[in-house]
Design a protein around this motif. Sequence first.
Motif, PDB file in Angstrom:
ATOM      1  N   LEU A 181       0.829  -1.206   0.000  1.00  0.00           N
ATOM      2  CA  LEU A 181       0.000   0.000   0.000  1.00  0.00           C
ATOM      3  C   LEU A 181       0.865   1.257   0.000  1.00  0.00           C
ATOM      4  CD1 LEU A 181      -2.706  -1.340   2.425  1.00  0.00           C
ATOM      5  CD2 LEU A 181      -3.154  -0.541   0.097  1.00  0.00           C
ATOM      6  N   VAL A 182       1.980   1.223   0.712  1.00  0.00           N
ATOM      7  CA  VAL A 182       2.913   2.356   0.685  1.00  0.00           C
ATOM      8  C   VAL A 182       3.456   2.543  -0.725  1.00  0.00           C
ATOM      9  CG1 VAL A 182       5.182   3.158   1.472  1.00  0.00           C
ATOM     10  CG2 VAL A 182       3.540   2.257   3.129  1.00  0.00           C
ATOM     11  N   ALA A 183       3.791   1.441  -1.392  1.00  0.00           N
ATOM     12  CA  ALA A 183       4.315   1.510  -2.761  1.00  0.00           C
ATOM     13  C   ALA A 183       3.292   2.079  -3.726  1.00  0.00           C
ATOM     14  CB  ALA A 183       4.756   0.121  -3.215  1.00  0.00           C
ATOM     15  N   MET A 184       2.005   1.976  -3.369  1.00  0.00           N
ATOM     16  CA  MET A 184       0.937   2.540  -4.199  1.00  0.00           C
ATOM     17  C   MET A 184       0.689   4.016  -3.884  1.00  0.00           C
ATOM     18  SD  MET A 184      -1.730  -0.679  -3.932  1.00  0.00           S
ATOM     19  CE  MET A 184      -3.053   0.105  -4.874  1.00  0.00           C
ATOM     20  N   GLY A 185       1.488   4.572  -2.959  1.00  0.00           N
ATOM     21  CA  GLY A 185       1.316   5.973  -2.592  1.00  0.00           C
ATOM     22  C   GLY A 185       0.257   6.211  -1.534  1.00  0.00           C
ATOM     23  N   ARG A 186      -0.093   5.154  -0.780  1.00  0.00           N
ATOM     24  CA  ARG A 186      -1.176   5.261   0.185  1.00  0.00           C
ATOM     25  C   ARG A 186      -0.697   5.398   1.628  1.00  0.00           C
ATOM     26  NH1 ARG A 186      -6.176   3.519  -1.708  1.00  0.00           N
ATOM     27  NH2 ARG A 186      -6.908   4.507   0.211  1.00  0.00           N
ATOM     28  N   ALA A 187       0.576   5.707   1.853  1.00  0.00           N
ATOM     29  CA  ALA A 187       1.103   5.754   3.218  1.00  0.00           C
ATOM     30  C   ALA A 187       0.285   6.659   4.129  1.00  0.00           C
ATOM     31  CB  ALA A 187       2.568   6.208   3.204  1.00  0.00           C
ATOM     32  N   SER A 188      -0.082   7.842   3.646  1.00  0.00           N
ATOM     33  CA  SER A 188      -0.808   8.796   4.489  1.00  0.00           C
ATOM     34  C   SER A 188      -2.236   8.353   4.774  1.00  0.00           C
ATOM     35  CB  SER A 188      -0.817  10.180   3.832  1.00  0.00           C
ATOM     36  OG  SER A 188      -1.488  10.134   2.577  1.00  0.00           O
ATOM     37  N   ASP A 189      -2.700   7.324   4.069  1.00  0.00           N
ATOM     38  CA  ASP A 189      -4.047   6.803   4.290  1.00  0.00           C
ATOM     39  C   ASP A 189      -4.063   5.621   5.247  1.00  0.00           C
ATOM     40  OD1 ASP A 189      -5.115   8.598   2.349  1.00  0.00           O
ATOM     41  OD2 ASP A 189      -4.499   7.220   0.754  1.00  0.00           O
ATOM     42  N   LEU A 190      -2.882   5.216   5.739  1.00  0.00           N
ATOM     43  CA  LEU A 190      -2.794   4.003   6.540  1.00  0.00           C
ATOM     44  C   LEU A 190      -2.734   4.292   8.035  1.00  0.00           C
ATOM     45  CD1 LEU A 190      -0.245   1.874   4.476  1.00  0.00           C
ATOM     46  CD2 LEU A 190      -2.739   1.914   4.326  1.00  0.00           C
ATOM     47  N   ILE A 191      -3.547   3.560   8.788  1.00  0.00           N
ATOM     48  CA  ILE A 191      -3.504   3.534  10.240  1.00  0.00           C
ATOM     49  C   ILE A 191      -3.055   2.130  10.622  1.00  0.00           C
ATOM     50  CG2 ILE A 191      -4.835   3.700  12.375  1.00  0.00           C
ATOM     51  CD1 ILE A 191      -6.837   5.478  10.758  1.00  0.00           C
ATOM     52  N   ARG A 206       1.692 -16.731   0.684  1.00  0.00           N
ATOM     53  CA  ARG A 206       1.151 -15.674   1.539  1.00  0.00           C
ATOM     54  C   ARG A 206       1.058 -14.358   0.755  1.00  0.00           C
ATOM     55  NH1 ARG A 206       4.487 -15.951   5.342  1.00  0.00           N
ATOM     56  NH2 ARG A 206       3.293 -16.750   7.115  1.00  0.00           N
ATOM     57  N   GLU A 207       2.045 -14.098  -0.079  1.00  0.00           N
ATOM     58  CA  GLU A 207       2.050 -12.837  -0.827  1.00  0.00           C
ATOM     59  C   GLU A 207       0.876 -12.754  -1.794  1.00  0.00           C
ATOM     60  OE1 GLU A 207       5.034  -9.848  -3.279  1.00  0.00           O
ATOM     61  OE2 GLU A 207       5.697 -11.898  -2.838  1.00  0.00           O
ATOM     62  N   ASP A 208       0.449 -13.883  -2.351  1.00  0.00           N
ATOM     63  CA  ASP A 208      -0.727 -13.859  -3.217  1.00  0.00           C
ATOM     64  C   ASP A 208      -1.991 -13.555  -2.402  1.00  0.00           C
ATOM     65  OD1 ASP A 208       0.739 -14.307  -5.491  1.00  0.00           O
ATOM     66  OD2 ASP A 208       0.328 -16.456  -5.591  1.00  0.00           O
ATOM     67  N   CYS A 209      -2.028 -14.032  -1.170  1.00  0.00           N
ATOM     68  CA  CYS A 209      -3.146 -13.686  -0.277  1.00  0.00           C
ATOM     69  C   CYS A 209      -3.143 -12.186   0.016  1.00  0.00           C
ATOM     70  CB  CYS A 209      -3.044 -14.468   1.029  1.00  0.00           C
ATOM     71  SG  CYS A 209      -3.186 -16.253   0.855  1.00  0.00           S
ATOM     72  N   VAL A 210      -1.963 -11.644   0.282  1.00  0.00           N
ATOM     73  CA  VAL A 210      -1.841 -10.214   0.567  1.00  0.00           C
ATOM     74  C   VAL A 210      -2.230  -9.386  -0.652  1.00  0.00           C
ATOM     75  CG1 VAL A 210      -0.233  -8.365   1.146  1.00  0.00           C
ATOM     76  CG2 VAL A 210      -0.119 -10.543   2.372  1.00  0.00           C
ATOM     77  N   ASP A 211      -1.761  -9.774  -1.819  1.00  0.00           N
ATOM     78  CA  ASP A 211      -2.119  -9.048  -3.038  1.00  0.00           C
ATOM     79  C   ASP A 211      -3.636  -9.047  -3.252  1.00  0.00           C
ATOM     80  OD1 ASP A 211       0.461  -8.327  -3.718  1.00  0.00           O
ATOM     81  OD2 ASP A 211       0.781 -10.024  -5.065  1.00  0.00           O
ATOM     82  N   SER A 212      -4.279 -10.148  -2.921  1.00  0.00           N
ATOM     83  CA  SER A 212      -5.735 -10.227  -3.045  1.00  0.00           C
ATOM     84  C   SER A 212      -6.407  -9.277  -2.061  1.00  0.00           C
ATOM     85  CB  SER A 212      -6.198 -11.665  -2.804  1.00  0.00           C
ATOM     86  OG  SER A 212      -5.639 -12.549  -3.769  1.00  0.00           O
ATOM     87  N   ALA A 213      -5.876  -9.214  -0.837  1.00  0.00           N
ATOM     88  CA  ALA A 213      -6.437  -8.301   0.169  1.00  0.00           C
ATOM     89  C   ALA A 213      -6.269  -6.853  -0.255  1.00  0.00           C
ATOM     90  CB  ALA A 213      -5.761  -8.546   1.510  1.00  0.00           C
ATOM     91  N   VAL A 214      -5.097  -6.514  -0.776  1.00  0.00           N
ATOM     92  CA  VAL A 214      -4.846  -5.140  -1.225  1.00  0.00           C
ATOM     93  C   VAL A 214      -5.807  -4.764  -2.339  1.00  0.00           C
ATOM     94  CG1 VAL A 214      -3.162  -3.657  -2.395  1.00  0.00           C
ATOM     95  CG2 VAL A 214      -2.450  -5.070  -0.454  1.00  0.00           C
ATOM     96  N   ALA A 215      -6.092  -5.702  -3.233  1.00  0.00           N
ATOM     97  CA  ALA A 215      -7.052  -5.431  -4.309  1.00  0.00           C
ATOM     98  C   ALA A 215      -8.433  -5.147  -3.747  1.00  0.00           C
ATOM     99  CB  ALA A 215      -7.102  -6.624  -5.269  1.00  0.00           C
ATOM    100  N   VAL A 216      -8.834  -5.910  -2.740  1.00  0.00           N
ATOM    101  CA  VAL A 216     -10.146  -5.688  -2.116  1.00  0.00           C
ATOM    102  C   VAL A 216     -10.207  -4.318  -1.449  1.00  0.00           C
ATOM    103  CG1 VAL A 216     -11.575  -6.435  -0.160  1.00  0.00           C
ATOM    104  CG2 VAL A 216     -10.772  -8.113  -1.831  1.00  0.00           C
ATOM    105  N   LEU A 217      -9.105  -3.905  -0.831  1.00  0.00           N
ATOM    106  CA  LEU A 217      -9.080  -2.624  -0.112  1.00  0.00           C
ATOM    107  C   LEU A 217      -9.010  -1.415  -1.039  1.00  0.00           C
ATOM    108  CD1 LEU A 217      -6.542  -3.626   2.688  1.00  0.00           C
ATOM    109  CD2 LEU A 217      -8.982  -3.183   3.026  1.00  0.00           C
TER     110      LEU A 217
END
Length: 306
Positions: free
Chosen positions: A21-31, A175-186
């Motif tokens: 998410l940080v790599a997508m430029g979303r750092a300031s949106d993360l808690i 695990r990384e494919d699971c994470v990539d799927s979660a990031v897509a959902v978010l």
Amino acid sequence: MSKIVITGASGQYGRLATDKLVAMGRASDLILITRSPDKLAGRTAQGCDVRFGDFDQPASLAAAVRGADKMLLISGTRVGARVVQHKAAIAAAAAAGVGHIAYTSFVNIDETNPAIVTVDHRETERLIEASGMAWTMLRDAHYADAMILNAAPGFIASGTWLTSTNGAREAMVWREDCVDSAVAVLTTPGHESKAYRITGPNRENFAEVAAMLNDILGCSIELVETDDDGMYAMFDAMGIPREPVDDQSVAGLPWNSDDMVSFERAIREGFLDICTDDVERLTGRKPRSVRQLIEENADMLRGGGR
């Protein structure tokens, strides 16, 4: 942009999701919620909002989730004791006005599934559905990382892989494919009220995985079939607790034997024989294989897992 709160942000799944998410430029949106904020000091420098929050201290979660629009609820580590923890996080999110919760569940939570992990996930899903928030269930299959990166060095060293799965198949997933799927959902629309079964691309049994290890690494692992009692005896001899202990790892295995023995029974009885294209549907690419995980980590595996 919506604010995303991530629980367990200092764990393996949470760190990887945050990286992406940080790599997508979303750092300031993360808690980022963690029991150990000092572990995430570098995230503050990246622009993330790091907050203390502890599943076992429900009062800490109210402030931790404030201002979030979406939550990635990463399941806790205490198999068999997570429902109370998850309930606290779900209640805090609902009270804070979080609109959408994505939860890292399990590939098959059927009530007849003997794996004890299903109880926690099944009850957590019910709590989420009753919360009034929009939801997405990310039902992850068995992590290939757990078997290849954590367990396989022991098989290689001993030359023996003891199992009670009796040739049954599953589609282990990175695990990384699971994470990539979660990031897509978010980060993309249209996932409300959906449950995705996040699996690898191939249905394989442990004999086939052992053969891959032998072929790629040049080792000589013998797969030996036993029963539940035989599995318990092996784990007892290794000093692995039957019930989960927080932050405990024995011989590189952060598990407990009640979990693992019931998990192998679930494989044996066909409850994990599930293979979907949900990773590709969510991420736009096919999931990666067990063989690729072995190949990409061959040097580490030959070195005994170091």
